[in-house]
Design a protein around this motif. Structure first.
Motif, PDB file in Angstrom:
ATOM      1  N   ARG A   1       0.824  -1.211   0.000  1.00 29.29           N
ATOM      2  CA  ARG A   1       0.000   0.000   0.000  1.00 29.29           C
ATOM      3  C   ARG A   1       0.861   1.265   0.000  1.00 29.29           C
ATOM      4  NH1 ARG A   1      -3.090  -3.238   3.684  1.00 29.29           N
ATOM      5  NH2 ARG A   1      -5.160  -3.736   2.836  1.00 29.29           N
TER       6      ARG A   1
ATOM      7  N   THR B   1       0.093  -7.450  -8.904  1.00 32.63           N
ATOM      8  CA  THR B   1      -1.164  -7.011  -9.510  1.00 32.63           C
ATOM      9  C   THR B   1      -2.343  -7.836  -9.008  1.00 32.63           C
ATOM     10  OG1 THR B   1      -0.721  -8.430 -11.438  1.00 32.63           O
ATOM     11  CG2 THR B   1      -0.044  -6.108 -11.574  1.00 32.63           C
TER      12      THR B   1
ATOM     13  N   MET C   1      -3.102  -6.670  -5.427  1.00 32.66           N
ATOM     14  CA  MET C   1      -3.759  -5.362  -5.452  1.00 32.66           C
ATOM     15  C   MET C   1      -5.235  -5.504  -5.795  1.00 32.66           C
ATOM     16  SD  MET C   1      -0.822  -3.032  -7.322  1.00 32.66           S
ATOM     17  CE  MET C   1      -1.963  -1.658  -7.557  1.00 32.66           C
ATOM     18  N   TYR C   2      -5.530  -6.405  -6.731  1.00 35.97           N
ATOM     19  CA  TYR C   2      -6.926  -6.629  -7.107  1.00 35.97           C
ATOM     20  C   TYR C   2      -7.717  -7.178  -5.931  1.00 35.97           C
ATOM     21  CZ  TYR C   2     -10.997  -8.708  -9.398  1.00 35.97           C
ATOM     22  OH  TYR C   2     -12.271  -9.059  -9.738  1.00 35.97           O
TER      23      TYR C   2
ATOM     24  N   GLY D   1      -8.264  -4.470  -3.414  1.00 38.29           N
ATOM     25  CA  GLY D   1      -8.942  -3.269  -3.901  1.00 38.29           C
ATOM     26  C   GLY D   1      -8.037  -2.056  -3.973  1.00 38.29           C
ATOM     27  N   ILE D   2      -6.754  -2.272  -4.216  1.00 30.49           N
ATOM     28  CA  ILE D   2      -5.790  -1.176  -4.313  1.00 30.49           C
ATOM     29  C   ILE D   2      -5.640  -0.777  -5.780  1.00 30.49           C
ATOM     30  CG2 ILE D   2      -3.398  -0.485  -3.918  1.00 30.49           C
ATOM     31  CD1 ILE D   2      -3.260  -2.551  -1.684  1.00 30.49           C
ATOM     32  N   HIS D   3      -5.697   0.513  -6.039  1.00 33.35           N
ATOM     33  CA  HIS D   3      -5.564   1.010  -7.405  1.00 33.35           C
ATOM     34  C   HIS D   3      -4.282   1.827  -7.526  1.00 33.35           C
ATOM     35  CE1 HIS D   3      -9.652  -0.285  -8.241  1.00 33.35           C
ATOM     36  NE2 HIS D   3     -10.042   0.317  -7.116  1.00 33.35           N
ATOM     37  N   ALA D   4      -3.552   1.560  -8.582  1.00 31.52           N
ATOM     38  CA  ALA D   4      -2.299   2.271  -8.807  1.00 31.52           C
ATOM     39  C   ALA D   4      -2.575   3.715  -9.206  1.00 31.52           C
ATOM     40  CB  ALA D   4      -1.491   1.574  -9.902  1.00 31.52           C
ATOM     41  N   LYS D   5      -1.952   4.657  -8.492  1.00 30.23           N
ATOM     42  CA  LYS D   5      -2.172   6.077  -8.780  1.00 30.23           C
ATOM     43  C   LYS D   5      -1.687   6.433 -10.169  1.00 30.23           C
ATOM     44  CE  LYS D   5      -2.218   8.253  -4.228  1.00 30.23           C
ATOM     45  NZ  LYS D   5      -1.578   9.285  -3.385  1.00 30.23           N
TER      46      LYS D   5
ATOM     47  N   ASP E   1      -1.567   4.591 -12.817  1.00 29.30           N
ATOM     48  CA  ASP E   1      -2.511   4.145 -13.830  1.00 29.30           C
ATOM     49  C   ASP E   1      -3.726   5.058 -13.887  1.00 29.30           C
ATOM     50  OD1 ASP E   1      -0.807   2.108 -14.292  1.00 29.30           O
ATOM     51  OD2 ASP E   1      -2.015   0.560 -13.285  1.00 29.30           O
ATOM     52  N   HIS E   2      -4.208   5.478 -12.704  1.00 23.99           N
ATOM     53  CA  HIS E   2      -5.394   6.331 -12.636  1.00 23.99           C
ATOM     54  C   HIS E   2      -5.130   7.682 -13.291  1.00 23.99           C
ATOM     55  CE1 HIS E   2      -8.999   8.227 -11.102  1.00 23.99           C
ATOM     56  NE2 HIS E   2      -8.249   9.171 -10.544  1.00 23.99           N
TER      57      HIS E   2
ATOM     58  N   SER F   1      -4.728   7.387 -17.109  1.00 22.52           N
ATOM     59  CA  SER F   1      -5.975   7.219 -17.846  1.00 22.52           C
ATOM     60  C   SER F   1      -6.805   8.496 -17.824  1.00 22.52           C
ATOM     61  CB  SER F   1      -6.797   6.073 -17.255  1.00 22.52           C
ATOM     62  OG  SER F   1      -7.129   6.343 -15.906  1.00 22.52           O
TER      63      SER F   1
END
Length: 228
Positions: free
Chosen positions: A172, A196, A199-200, A203-207, A209-210, A213
């Motif tokens: 995290r 990966t 993380m799924y 429920g962790i999302h890569a900053k 990537d966010h 996008s």
């Protein structure tokens, strides 16, 4: 219910059933049973109800090597019928188990190994319990417990590298710091695919990537669209 009250209730039950009249019926322990199905009593120096019942009806074991055997083969179901109990050596007891199809074995199979935590727990139990009683508790042969007592048994390291809470925290923190995923994998010491996947699950999302996008400009035929 207090421990003293529980002990009295269980003792009264044992006394009421030591002259159980039915030879062909199993008498099941109505109180707490361990993970192997055997009744637990913790009374008069005994851990198991079937062993205490055998002492009450048949007297003390002939030798320290004698353990309680079930002629019905239902010891793992909690039977304490005094007609079904007798003192037998480990070899005799194992022969009975083979006949009944209940031969003791480790939960990982005949060639299974204990975890390091289980080995340490067994070593602690060896200070207060016999090797036979521990073998019955873990459903292994007495020789296996003897090997642990002599320091000749070592746990097999797990082939799985499980994620720990510390690993999750490190994951995290690395993601929150905005590192790319392959850098995150290097920081936590895991493969990219493992990171990966974890993380799924968390429920962790890569900053990165966010943000990528969010600010990405659509492409048309390999060229950026013009703004005007």
């Amino acid at each position: 219910m207090s421990t003293m009250t529980e002990g009295t209730e269980r003792r009264d039950w044992m006394l009421a059933h030591q002259s159980y009249p039915h030879e062909n019926w199993c008498l099941m322990w109505p109180f707490y049973r361990d993970k192997n199905g055997r009744g637990v009593i913790e009374l008069d120096g005994e851990h198991y109800a079937h062993r205490l019942m055998c002492k009450m009806v048949k007297g003390e074991p002939p030798t320290p090597e004698h353990g309680t055997a079930h002629s019905c083969g239902a010891g793992h179901l909690g039977c304490v019928n005094p007609h079904h109990l007798s003192w037998k050596t480990q070899a005799e007891n194992l022969e009975d188990c083979r006949e009944h199809g209940t031969q003791p074995k480790h939960h990982l199979g005949n060639r299974g190994h204990f975890s390091q935590d289980e080995v340490e727990q067994i070593r602690r139990l060896l200070k207060t319990q016999t090797q036979l009683s521990i073998a019955q508790l873990y459903r292994v042969t007495e020789s296996t417990i003897s090997d642990i007592a002599r320091g000749r048994y070592y746990s097999r390291p797990s082939k799985f590298n499980y994620w720990t809470p510390e690993d999750d925290d490190k994951l995290r923190q690395a993601v929150e710091a905005g590192h790319k995923l392959r850098v995150v994998a290097s920081i936590v010491g895991r493969k990219y695919e493992s990171v990966t996947s974890r993380m799924y699950r968390l429920g962790i999302h890569a900053k990165s990537d966010h943000h990528a996008s969010k600010g990405r400009t659509p492409l048309t035929n390999g060229h950026r669209e013009s703004g005007g």
